[in-house]
Design a protein around this motif. Structure first.
Motif, PDB file in Angstrom:
ATOM      1  N   LEU A   1      63.795  50.576  -5.980  1.00 30.86           N
ATOM      2  CA  LEU A   1      63.128  50.008  -7.154  1.00 30.86           C
ATOM      3  C   LEU A   1      63.112  48.490  -7.112  1.00 30.86           C
ATOM      4  O   LEU A   1      62.154  47.852  -7.562  1.00 30.86           O
ATOM      5  CB  LEU A   1      63.802  50.492  -8.430  1.00 30.86           C
ATOM      6  CG  LEU A   1      63.533  51.950  -8.840  1.00 30.86           C
ATOM      7  CD1 LEU A   1      64.448  52.371  -9.976  1.00 30.86           C
ATOM      8  CD2 LEU A   1      62.073  52.140  -9.249  1.00 30.86           C
ATOM      9  N   THR A   2      64.154  47.885  -6.556  1.00 29.38           N
ATOM     10  CA  THR A   2      64.240  46.422  -6.484  1.00 29.38           C
ATOM     11  C   THR A   2      63.734  45.874  -5.157  1.00 29.38           C
ATOM     12  O   THR A   2      63.815  44.673  -4.923  1.00 29.38           O
ATOM     13  CB  THR A   2      65.690  45.964  -6.687  1.00 29.38           C
ATOM     14  OG1 THR A   2      66.525  46.556  -5.675  1.00 29.38           O
ATOM     15  CG2 THR A   2      66.208  46.383  -8.054  1.00 29.38           C
ATOM     16  N   ALA A   3      63.201  46.765  -4.279  1.00 30.94           N
ATOM     17  CA  ALA A   3      62.681  46.381  -2.959  1.00 30.94           C
ATOM     18  C   ALA A   3      63.769  45.860  -2.032  1.00 30.94           C
ATOM     19  O   ALA A   3      63.467  45.272  -0.992  1.00 30.94           O
ATOM     20  CB  ALA A   3      61.555  45.348  -3.085  1.00 30.94           C
ATOM     21  N   THR A   4      65.045  46.086  -2.375  1.00 35.20           N
ATOM     22  CA  THR A   4      66.130  45.753  -1.450  1.00 35.20           C
ATOM     23  C   THR A   4      66.032  46.623  -0.204  1.00 35.20           C
ATOM     24  O   THR A   4      66.327  46.182   0.911  1.00 35.20           O
ATOM     25  CB  THR A   4      67.494  45.978  -2.142  1.00 35.20           C
ATOM     26  OG1 THR A   4      67.537  45.203  -3.335  1.00 35.20           O
ATOM     27  CG2 THR A   4      68.635  45.588  -1.220  1.00 35.20           C
ATOM     28  N   MET A   5      65.619  47.878  -0.394  1.00 41.41           N
ATOM     29  CA  MET A   5      65.357  48.804   0.702  1.00 41.41           C
ATOM     30  C   MET A   5      63.915  49.285   0.554  1.00 41.41           C
ATOM     31  O   MET A   5      63.622  50.133  -0.278  1.00 41.41           O
ATOM     32  CB  MET A   5      66.329  49.989   0.670  1.00 41.41           C
ATOM     33  CG  MET A   5      66.090  51.025   1.768  1.00 41.41           C
ATOM     34  SD  MET A   5      66.208  50.336   3.441  1.00 41.41           S
ATOM     35  CE  MET A   5      67.972  49.958   3.514  1.00 41.41           C
ATOM     36  N   PRO A   6      62.984  48.726   1.327  1.00 43.46           N
ATOM     37  CA  PRO A   6      61.557  49.012   1.083  1.00 43.46           C
ATOM     38  C   PRO A   6      61.099  50.401   1.513  1.00 43.46           C
ATOM     39  O   PRO A   6      60.132  50.929   0.967  1.00 43.46           O
ATOM     40  CB  PRO A   6      60.838  47.931   1.889  1.00 43.46           C
ATOM     41  CG  PRO A   6      61.813  47.568   2.976  1.00 43.46           C
ATOM     42  CD  PRO A   6      63.172  47.718   2.371  1.00 43.46           C
ATOM     43  N   VAL A   7      61.766  51.014   2.500  1.00 44.12           N
ATOM     44  CA  VAL A   7      61.291  52.280   3.047  1.00 44.12           C
ATOM     45  C   VAL A   7      62.346  53.362   2.823  1.00 44.12           C
ATOM     46  O   VAL A   7      63.483  53.236   3.279  1.00 44.12           O
ATOM     47  CB  VAL A   7      60.973  52.168   4.548  1.00 44.12           C
ATOM     48  CG1 VAL A   7      60.531  53.523   5.105  1.00 44.12           C
ATOM     49  CG2 VAL A   7      59.903  51.115   4.795  1.00 44.12           C
ATOM     50  N   VAL A   8      61.961  54.423   2.116  1.00 48.64           N
ATOM     51  CA  VAL A   8      62.843  55.567   1.913  1.00 48.64           C
ATOM     52  C   VAL A   8      62.190  56.792   2.541  1.00 48.64           C
ATOM     53  O   VAL A   8      61.030  57.102   2.255  1.00 48.64           O
ATOM     54  CB  VAL A   8      63.105  55.828   0.416  1.00 48.64           C
ATOM     55  CG1 VAL A   8      63.936  57.097   0.232  1.00 48.64           C
ATOM     56  CG2 VAL A   8      63.812  54.637  -0.210  1.00 48.64           C
ATOM     57  N   VAL A   9      62.929  57.460   3.417  1.00 51.33           N
ATOM     58  CA  VAL A   9      62.475  58.709   4.034  1.00 51.33           C
ATOM     59  C   VAL A   9      63.155  59.835   3.269  1.00 51.33           C
ATOM     60  O   VAL A   9      64.383  59.941   3.278  1.00 51.33           O
ATOM     61  CB  VAL A   9      62.830  58.755   5.530  1.00 51.33           C
ATOM     62  CG1 VAL A   9      62.305  60.043   6.160  1.00 51.33           C
ATOM     63  CG2 VAL A   9      62.275  57.533   6.254  1.00 51.33           C
ATOM     64  N   CYS A  10      62.382  60.662   2.619  1.00 48.34           N
ATOM     65  CA  CYS A  10      62.977  61.540   1.610  1.00 48.34           C
ATOM     66  C   CYS A  10      62.377  62.941   1.633  1.00 48.34           C
ATOM     67  O   CYS A  10      61.307  63.182   2.193  1.00 48.34           O
ATOM     68  CB  CYS A  10      62.773  60.935   0.222  1.00 48.34           C
ATOM     69  SG  CYS A  10      61.047  60.536  -0.146  1.00 48.34           S
ATOM     70  N   THR A  11      63.087  63.845   0.992  1.00 47.33           N
ATOM     71  CA  THR A  11      62.551  65.162   0.695  1.00 47.33           C
ATOM     72  C   THR A  11      61.873  65.088  -0.676  1.00 47.33           C
ATOM     73  O   THR A  11      61.855  64.030  -1.311  1.00 47.33           O
ATOM     74  CB  THR A  11      63.663  66.217   0.680  1.00 47.33           C
ATOM     75  OG1 THR A  11      64.624  65.860  -0.319  1.00 47.33           O
ATOM     76  CG2 THR A  11      64.359  66.291   2.037  1.00 47.33           C
ATOM     77  N   SER A  12      61.350  66.193  -1.149  1.00 47.59           N
ATOM     78  CA  SER A  12      60.612  66.197  -2.410  1.00 47.59           C
ATOM     79  C   SER A  12      61.482  65.859  -3.611  1.00 47.59           C
ATOM     80  O   SER A  12      60.966  65.664  -4.717  1.00 47.59           O
ATOM     81  CB  SER A  12      59.947  67.561  -2.626  1.00 47.59           C
ATOM     82  OG  SER A  12      60.927  68.588  -2.657  1.00 47.59           O
ATOM     83  N   ALA A  13      62.805  65.770  -3.418  1.00 46.57           N
ATOM     84  CA  ALA A  13      63.705  65.467  -4.528  1.00 46.57           C
ATOM     85  C   ALA A  13      63.560  64.030  -5.016  1.00 46.57           C
ATOM     86  O   ALA A  13      64.058  63.690  -6.082  1.00 46.57           O
ATOM     87  CB  ALA A  13      65.159  65.717  -4.117  1.00 46.57           C
ATOM     88  N   PHE A  14      62.886  63.172  -4.256  1.00 46.42           N
ATOM     89  CA  PHE A  14      62.825  61.755  -4.613  1.00 46.42           C
ATOM     90  C   PHE A  14      61.497  61.392  -5.255  1.00 46.42           C
ATOM     91  O   PHE A  14      60.437  61.816  -4.810  1.00 46.42           O
ATOM     92  CB  PHE A  14      63.005  60.876  -3.366  1.00 46.42           C
ATOM     93  CG  PHE A  14      63.111  59.405  -3.685  1.00 46.42           C
ATOM     94  CD1 PHE A  14      64.329  58.847  -3.986  1.00 46.42           C
ATOM     95  CD2 PHE A  14      61.985  58.595  -3.694  1.00 46.42           C
ATOM     96  CE1 PHE A  14      64.437  57.495  -4.291  1.00 46.42           C
ATOM     97  CE2 PHE A  14      62.084  57.239  -3.989  1.00 46.42           C
ATOM     98  CZ  PHE A  14      63.313  56.689  -4.289  1.00 46.42           C
ATOM     99  N   GLY A  15      61.563  60.565  -6.290  1.00 46.45           N
ATOM    100  CA  GLY A  15      60.368  59.913  -6.805  1.00 46.45           C
ATOM    101  C   GLY A  15      59.830  60.451  -8.097  1.00 46.45           C
ATOM    102  O   GLY A  15      59.087  59.759  -8.790  1.00 46.45           O
TER     103      GLY A  15
END
Length: 473
Positions: A287-301
């Motif tokens: 959310l704060t762009a500290t980590m720009p790329v998240v590789v995730c399953t459908s549980a995120f977002g």
């Protein structure tokens, strides 16, 4: 709740300005709010970013009693409750990850709250349910109601029991309006939501899921290495902007992050197997762009409000079109142009078989669950309680949920069931063929999506998906 305020639109507009700072509603927010203030049931389909939450949060401030908001994910609850508290609205949440101390504090505050966010499992838990039955409930809200169809059979079977909640909670009280909110539901899923929740003459509000700022692109890959390179190209084209990469499994997300880090891409894996504190930290960093790329399953977002997410990549095709539209909808919530990329194996599967292998695996798992449920039918009493049945049959809730979905069982209340005499099992639907149809369509991709969700237009062309650009070129 606002003191001494009548249930009318003038009061609603006042609250909109007071708590949210807006001078006017966006269509169709005012109509939805008016419907709920009038005590009617509602089925509301608004695209991601269209302001669904205000439609039920605002009436909760005007109607006496506690509004229950059934929500599927902890991150979604936390995000919305935090925003409400920042607006000085009395809201709280209950979920399995809360400490005993915080849980106890929330239970003690129930009569002083305007909104309580909780999972369906928490709603029907032995500690909370008796307390709720003694309270005045203003509204019952089912947020992300597509989960009833998407998860309600095997993954989250408690969803199939929500239809009888209202009749128990409103005994001796005024009727409790029930409203279901989602961004994606086909006409068939809309009917399933209405049936499962036992909505009473609901008003339906539907807005097209079309997002003019989202560019849709499908890319065929011929190998695992080619698939990874396409992800890398997308990230490099987007510079330092934030985005999400959806995979089908925990193992896939972690393997892709390992590879991306070797390519000097700052990224992190997110899935349900991580400790809760780690998941919350990843969400905050994204959310704060500290980590720009998240590789995730459908549980995120789901429900996380990050307006400047600039791109979404599906490393594998989702199992359903609804899941695809939900997930791409997390990009470009600020209205600016954003990119989506769906990676798929070449149709034969000879060079890159992983899509077909995963599809066969999930299809086999569904068949096994259905077969297991049918085998156990003969062992079930004609009527009984879930609690008693679980003592001898650990998978009882899944079995009962599957039988309910096929019309062989009816819930008397959230805990007691009765088998439906002489009811033949209804076949369960699948979405595999429609996802394949979307991938292979030669027409405008947005036109295909609109038709799928009941907004058919034979002449529509978005002009900015890969199919439209190919024709224009």
């Amino acid at each position: 709740m606002l003191d001494s305020q009548p249930l009318d639109l003038e009061s609603a507009r006042y609250a909109l300005k007071q708590f949210w700072g807006y001078d006017q509603f966006r269509p169709p927010q005012e109509d939805v709010v008016s419907c709920l203030l009038a005590g009617q049931d509602a089925l509301v389909l608004l695209p991601t970013g269209a302001g669904k939450s205000i439609c039920f949060q605002l009436p909760a401030l005007l109607r006496p009693g506690l509004t229950l908001v059934v929500s599927p994910l902890v991150s979604l609850m936390e995000n919305q409750v935090q925003e409400l508290r920042q607006r000085q609205i009395k809201a709280a949440l209950l979920h399995s990850q809360l400490s005993p101390q915080l849980r106890s504090q929330t239970l003690d505050q129930l009569r002083r709250l305007d909104l309580l966010y909780l999972s369906p499992e928490s709603l029907l838990s032995s500690t909370l349910w008796p307390r709720l039955c003694s309270l005045n409930i203003g509204y019952l809200i089912i947020d992300e109601a597509h989960c009833i169809s998407q998860w309600g059979v095997s993954f989250r079977p408690v969803y199939r029991r929500l239809g009888t909640v209202r009749s128990i909670l409103q005994q001796g009280q005024d009727p409790i309006p029930v409203a279901a909110f989602t961004a994606t539901a086909t006409p068939t899923v809309q009917q399933e939501i209405q049936t499962v929740l036992q909505l009473q003459r609901p008003r339906t509000f539907r807005v097209s899921p079309y997002r003019a700022n989202l560019n849709l692109r499908v890319q065929v890959t011929c190998s695992s290495a080619h698939r990874r390179r396409q992800v890398l190209k997308l990230i490099q084209r987007q510079g330092q902007s934030s985005g999400l990469i959806y995979t089908r499994s925990r193992r896939d997300s972690e393997a892709l992050v390992d590879w991306l880090r070797r390519q000097r891409v700052r990224s992190v894996a997110y899935h349900a197997g991580l400790p809760p504190e780690r998941r919350r930290q990843i969400e905050a960093d994204w959310l704060t762009a500290t980590m720009p790329v998240v590789v995730c399953t459908s549980a995120f977002g789901m429900g996380i409000n990050k307006p400047d997410c600039r791109w979404i990549c599906h490393f594998h095709a989702p199992l359903s079109v609804a899941a695809y539209v939900q997930e791409i909808g997390r990009a470009g919530r600020d209205g600016l142009r954003s990119q989506t990329l769906l990676l798929v194996s070449e149709p034969t599967g000879w060079l890159d078989p992983q899509d077909q292998q995963q599809q066969r695996y999930f299809a086999q798992q569904r068949r096994l669950q259905q077969q297991q449920a049918q085998r156990l039918v003969t062992q079930l009493p004609a009527q009984g309680t879930l609690t008693a049945l679980q003592k001898s049959m650990p998978q009882a809730e899944m079995v009962l949920s599957m039988l309910h979905s096929t019309g062989q069982l009816r819930w008397i209340d959230p805990f007691r069931y009765v088998m439906t005499a002489n009811a033949a099992p209804r076949p369960q639907k699948t979405d595999r063929s429609t996802m394949k149809s979307f991938i292979r369509t030669r027409h405008c991709r947005w036109r295909w999506i609109l038709g799928y969700f009941g907004f058919a237009s034979a002449t529509f062309r978005c002009g900015h998906c890969d199919r439209c650009r190919t024709r224009a070129g």
